[in-house]
Design an enzyme around this catalytic site. Structure first.
Site, short mmCIF file in Angstrom:
data_model
loop_
_atom_site.label_atom_id
_atom_site.label_comp_id
_atom_site.label_asym_id
_atom_site.label_seq_id
_atom_site.Cartn_x
_atom_site.Cartn_y
_atom_site.Cartn_z
N GLU A 195 -3.50 67.27 87.76
CA GLU A 195 -2.19 67.55 88.36
C GLU A 195 -2.23 68.09 89.78
O GLU A 195 -1.27 67.91 90.52
CB GLU A 195 -1.38 68.49 87.45
CG GLU A 195 -1.87 69.92 87.34
CD GLU A 195 -2.93 70.11 86.29
OE1 GLU A 195 -3.31 71.27 86.05
OE2 GLU A 195 -3.40 69.11 85.71
N LYS A 329 -6.92 73.25 73.36
CA LYS A 329 -7.02 74.59 73.93
C LYS A 329 -5.66 75.20 74.29
O LYS A 329 -5.56 76.41 74.50
CB LYS A 329 -7.89 74.56 75.19
CG LYS A 329 -7.27 73.82 76.38
CD LYS A 329 -8.20 73.81 77.59
CE LYS A 329 -7.55 73.10 78.77
NZ LYS A 329 -8.42 73.06 79.96
#
Length: 477
Positions: A195, A329
């Site tokens: 990102e 996670k």
């Protein structure tokens, strides 16, 4: 606790205009519906606070004004239901309030805008929304879908196997392309920019695009398989975003081999909808960086993953990250992440409170019923009758997954209709990215063949190494 009647009696004249606990048929098509978890702040009770939220998110302000008209009052949002035990509030918004240009930013400015900063509340979270068919007609919805990507890749009955290039920053343009090449030649389908990828001095954007094209061409020649790369086109302004899109389009990529990734929370809904409208033939990849500030369950103010995902589908995103449901996670649970994934993938799905059917025609129409049935049978829908509904939005799954966790996530998800983008789960393989990609493909093959992954690993070295590595990593060795 006060009774409902006592709460109603406590309202002042301004607040009364934003409450109708006897609203006849809220699902009659006139309203967007929302359910909030609300805990009042200060001295207000829950209904008083809810009425203030309804006012602030529609026509009202802190005091009743003399400029109201008979018509403006028909645009009032209305509190129409309460659950006092769970502190839940249902609000109906006349959807004619919203910009008729299909403007998602405008809706969210109303329903999760100023209200999140009101002093009358100490907790306010939008948990679910419902869109009526007449409203869906005004919005784009996705154009290029997971089905089209499957057709391009020739990949069916399994997830699209992808990766995020790691490290997320610090590789040169050539080094970045090398990682793409290794993953693709190892058998992977899909590579995405992480990102933060942009136009860094050590990785010039134009060179990154050029080198990825070269690496993709070489990988396609060697494997005989189509590949896809998702480029982050988020930028400082509209013009640069479009320049990046055009750079990619003009680089010689085959249609279908590239996607446009947009950081939807930080770049904004206008960027998302601009891409959808400018490039209806491109997969629009919504990355949700920053969403946790709104969606994390322990955050009392904001909106849910389901709400974010539904609006991404409404806006026309082809796919959005929906979380790993606690398998990876990132923070998340099946109750949150899987409900969100199903809410954007299926033509009819149950949310936290509403059952949404993404139909633009009558829900009882035999063609609408047939579309629901076809969708449940995993047939392609809305291919030659797109006027009948809003197309699917693809769940994209990333964050701590690895080949060992692929089947557990599929079991939780309940289907294989998603793109998985494993980062370190691929690149940390003892023999490197290509072997990591092979291990991922082998883990997927084991799932498809119904063979236990440890049994399958006995004859597949890359998978065996992956199992050993992640077993030790889990134990902290």
């Amino acid at each position: 606790m006060n009774s409902i009647d006592d709460l109603v009696q406590s309202l002042n004249s301004k607040q009364q205009a934003y409450v109708n606990l006897n609203l006849e048929d809220p699902e009659n098509g006139e309203y967007l519906l929302g359910v909030f978890h609300l805990i009042p702040g200060g001295k207000m009770n829950i209904l008083q606070a809810a009425s203030e939220v309804a006012a602030e998110s529609s026509t009202g302000t802190n005091f009743k004004v003399n400029t109201e008209t008979a018509f403006s009052r028909t645009m009032n949002a209305l509190v129409y239901k309460l659950d006092l035990d769970k502190n839940l509030v249902w609000i109906a918004y006349p959807w004619r309030l919203f910009d008729r240009g299909g403007n998602v930013q405008n809706i969210l400015t109303y329903i999760v805008g100023n209200i999140l900063g009101m002093k009358e509340i100490s907790a306010l979270k939008l948990l679910d929304v419902w869109f009526p068919p007449a409203m869906l007609e005004q919005y784009d919805g996705p154009s290029y879908t997971l089905d089209y990507m499957r057709q391009y890749l020739g990949v069916y009955d399994r997830p699209i196997l992808g990766t995020i290039v790691k490290p997320k920053m610090g590789l040169t343009s050539a080094e970045y392309a090398e990682v793409c090449y290794d993953f693709w030649t190892g058998g992977g389908d899909f590579v995405k920019n992480d990102e933060p990828q942009a136009n860094q001095d050590f990785c010039p954007y134009e060179k990154m695009v050029m080198h990825v094209k070269e690496a993709m061409d070489k990988a396609v020649r060697e494997t005989g398989q189509k590949k896809v790369h998702s480029f982050n086109v988020s930028a400082a302004d509209f013009d640069i975003m479009i320049q990046r899109c055009e750079m990619i389009r003009n680089a010689g990529f085959e249609p279908g081999s590239y996607a446009f990734l947009i950081d939807g929370i930080t770049a904004g809904w206008m960027a998302v909808q601009t891409l959808r409208r400018r490039y209806p033939d491109v997969f629009i990849h919504y990355h949700r960086a920053g969403h946790g500030g709104f969606t994390r369950p322990e955050n009392p103010i904001g909106f849910s993953v389901l709400v974010l995902s539904k609006f991404a589908r409404l806006a026309g995103a082809s796919g959005i990250h929906t979380g790993t449901a606690g398998v990876g996670k990132m923070k998340g649970t099946p109750e949150e992440d899987v409900v969100a994934a199903h809410g954007i993938l299926y033509f009819k799905s149950k949310g936290h409170f509403f059952e949404q059917i993404w139909t633009k025609i009558m829900e009882s129409d035999k063609d609408a019923v047939n579309i629901v049935n076809e969708d449940m049978s995993r047939h392609i829908i809305l291919e030659d009758d797109s006027w009948r509904g809003v197309k699917k939005c693809c769940p994209i799954v990333s964050g701590g997954l690895n080949p060992v966790r692929l089947k557990p996530f599929i079991d939780v998800m309940g289907n294989v209709d998603f793109i998985t983008t494993m980062g370190s789960g691929v690149h940390s393989h003892p023999e490197g990215t290509k072997a990591g990609a092979k291990a991922l493909v082998q883990a997927c093959d084991a799932y498809l063949k119904g063979i236990d992954i440890e049994e399958y690993a006995k004859d597949h070295n890359e998978l065996a190494q992956s199992l050993e590595y992640f077993s030790k990593a889990k134990e902290g060795v």
